[in-house]
Design a protein around this motif. Structure first.
Motif, PDB file in Angstrom:
ATOM      1  N   GLU A 281     -11.355  11.264 -20.710  1.00  0.00           N
ATOM      2  CA  GLU A 281     -10.930  12.247 -21.730  1.00  0.00           C
ATOM      3  C   GLU A 281     -10.177  11.551 -22.861  1.00  0.00           C
ATOM      4  O   GLU A 281     -10.236  11.972 -24.008  1.00  0.00           O
ATOM      5  N   ASP A 282      -9.450  10.506 -22.513  1.00  0.00           N
ATOM      6  CA  ASP A 282      -8.610   9.775 -23.468  1.00  0.00           C
ATOM      7  C   ASP A 282      -9.401   8.843 -24.387  1.00  0.00           C
ATOM      8  O   ASP A 282      -8.898   8.445 -25.423  1.00  0.00           O
TER       9      ASP A 282
ATOM     10  N   GLU B   2     -11.502  10.832 -14.634  1.00  0.00           N
ATOM     11  CA  GLU B   2     -11.816  11.874 -15.605  1.00  0.00           C
ATOM     12  C   GLU B   2     -10.763  11.912 -16.709  1.00  0.00           C
ATOM     13  O   GLU B   2     -11.078  12.098 -17.896  1.00  0.00           O
ATOM     14  N   GLY B   3      -9.496  11.716 -16.333  1.00  0.00           N
ATOM     15  CA  GLY B   3      -8.415  11.672 -17.321  1.00  0.00           C
ATOM     16  C   GLY B   3      -8.582  10.506 -18.285  1.00  0.00           C
ATOM     17  O   GLY B   3      -8.393  10.653 -19.496  1.00  0.00           O
TER      18      GLY B   3
ATOM     19  N   ASP C 131      -9.959  12.144 -10.214  1.00  0.00           N
ATOM     20  CA  ASP C 131      -9.172  12.833 -11.240  1.00  0.00           C
ATOM     21  C   ASP C 131      -8.671  11.836 -12.292  1.00  0.00           C
ATOM     22  O   ASP C 131      -8.767  12.082 -13.509  1.00  0.00           O
TER      23      ASP C 131
ATOM     24  N   THR D 120      -1.503   7.354 -11.977  1.00  0.00           N
ATOM     25  CA  THR D 120      -1.275   8.797 -11.858  1.00  0.00           C
ATOM     26  C   THR D 120      -0.911   9.451 -13.203  1.00  0.00           C
ATOM     27  O   THR D 120      -0.936  10.671 -13.304  1.00  0.00           O
ATOM     28  N   GLN D 121      -0.616   8.645 -14.212  1.00  0.00           N
ATOM     29  CA  GLN D 121      -0.358   9.229 -15.533  1.00  0.00           C
ATOM     30  C   GLN D 121      -1.608   9.876 -16.121  1.00  0.00           C
ATOM     31  O   GLN D 121      -1.517  10.666 -17.052  1.00  0.00           O
ATOM     32  N   TYR D 122      -2.774   9.517 -15.581  1.00  0.00           N
ATOM     33  CA  TYR D 122      -4.025  10.103 -16.083  1.00  0.00           C
ATOM     34  C   TYR D 122      -4.434  11.357 -15.317  1.00  0.00           C
ATOM     35  O   TYR D 122      -5.442  11.978 -15.663  1.00  0.00           O
ATOM     36  N   LEU D 123      -3.709  11.703 -14.251  1.00  0.00           N
ATOM     37  CA  LEU D 123      -4.096  12.881 -13.459  1.00  0.00           C
ATOM     38  C   LEU D 123      -4.049  14.143 -14.311  1.00  0.00           C
ATOM     39  O   LEU D 123      -3.098  14.359 -15.076  1.00  0.00           O
ATOM     40  N   ARG D 124      -5.083  14.968 -14.164  1.00  0.00           N
ATOM     41  CA  ARG D 124      -5.127  16.244 -14.887  1.00  0.00           C
ATOM     42  C   ARG D 124      -5.030  17.429 -13.922  1.00  0.00           C
ATOM     43  O   ARG D 124      -4.515  18.467 -14.248  1.00  0.00           O
ATOM     44  N   HIS D 125      -5.567  17.252 -12.703  1.00  0.00           N
ATOM     45  CA  HIS D 125      -5.701  18.387 -11.783  1.00  0.00           C
ATOM     46  C   HIS D 125      -4.877  18.249 -10.507  1.00  0.00           C
ATOM     47  O   HIS D 125      -4.780  19.195  -9.750  1.00  0.00           O
TER      48      HIS D 125
ATOM     49  N   GLU E 110      -1.194  16.610  -8.610  1.00  0.00           N
ATOM     50  CA  GLU E 110       0.129  16.062  -8.869  1.00  0.00           C
ATOM     51  C   GLU E 110       0.422  15.024  -7.820  1.00  0.00           C
ATOM     52  O   GLU E 110       0.408  15.323  -6.622  1.00  0.00           O
TER      53      GLU E 110
END
Ligand code: 4NP
Length: 155
Positions: free
Chosen positions: A153-154, A149-150, A146, A115-120, A122
């Protein structure tokens, strides 16, 4: 593609029949769509389902979203901590078990909560759907799309 930079990512959950094989396939598909070179696998903290395909409910929900799950459950191996660059757990229990299994500080530093990678969205964890219903399997897919995708992005 520069395969020398290929990131190796391992998703881990308890049984390796619901959340982590779903995460593995979502990341593989999204990485391919974006032309990003990642190696993805998944493993479980228990060997109870070793050799099995993902849970039929997870496969059905995956199919509804255009994913096909073909991974066979396997327990995590100590060698995974050196082979993979990132080891991603689905909930707090996964993380504490991974931290206990990790053989050294470098291995422990690779362990991340999904969940640390969640962008959209919570969410504290990607909840275990095993004893849940349809909406719990849908939530797994929503959160893991989500997360994927996070991650992309990283890297
Ligand atoms: P997963 O779900 O950790 O997302 O694969 C589970 C699968 C099996 C069990 C628990 C959770 N089990 O207790 O067998």
């Amino acid at each position: 593609m520069n395969t020398g930079n290929r990131k190796k990512i391992l998703f881990v959950c308890l049984g390796n029949i619901c959340r982590s094989p779903m995460a593995e396939e979502i990341l593989r598909v999204k990485a391919r769509e974006q032309g990003k070179d990642v190696e993805v696998d998944s493993a479980g903290l228990i060997d109870f389902h070793e050799g099995e395909l993902p849970d039929s409910r997870m496969r059905r929900h995956a199919q509804m979203h255009g994913y096909r799950l073909t991974h066979h459950s396997r327990p995590i191996d100590i060698a995974d901590f050196s082979y993979f660059d990132v080891v991603i757990g689905m909930d707090r229990n996964n993380i504490s078990r991974l931290l206990r299994l990790a053989p050294d500080a470098e291995s422990r530093s690779k362990i991340v909560l999904a969940t640390q990678y969640l962008r959209h969205h919570e969410a504290e964890t990607v909840p275990d759907p095993y004893y849940g219903g349809e909406s719990d399997f849908e939530l797994v897919i929503t959160l893991l799309e989500d997360v994927a995708e996070g991650i992309l992005e990283d890297i």
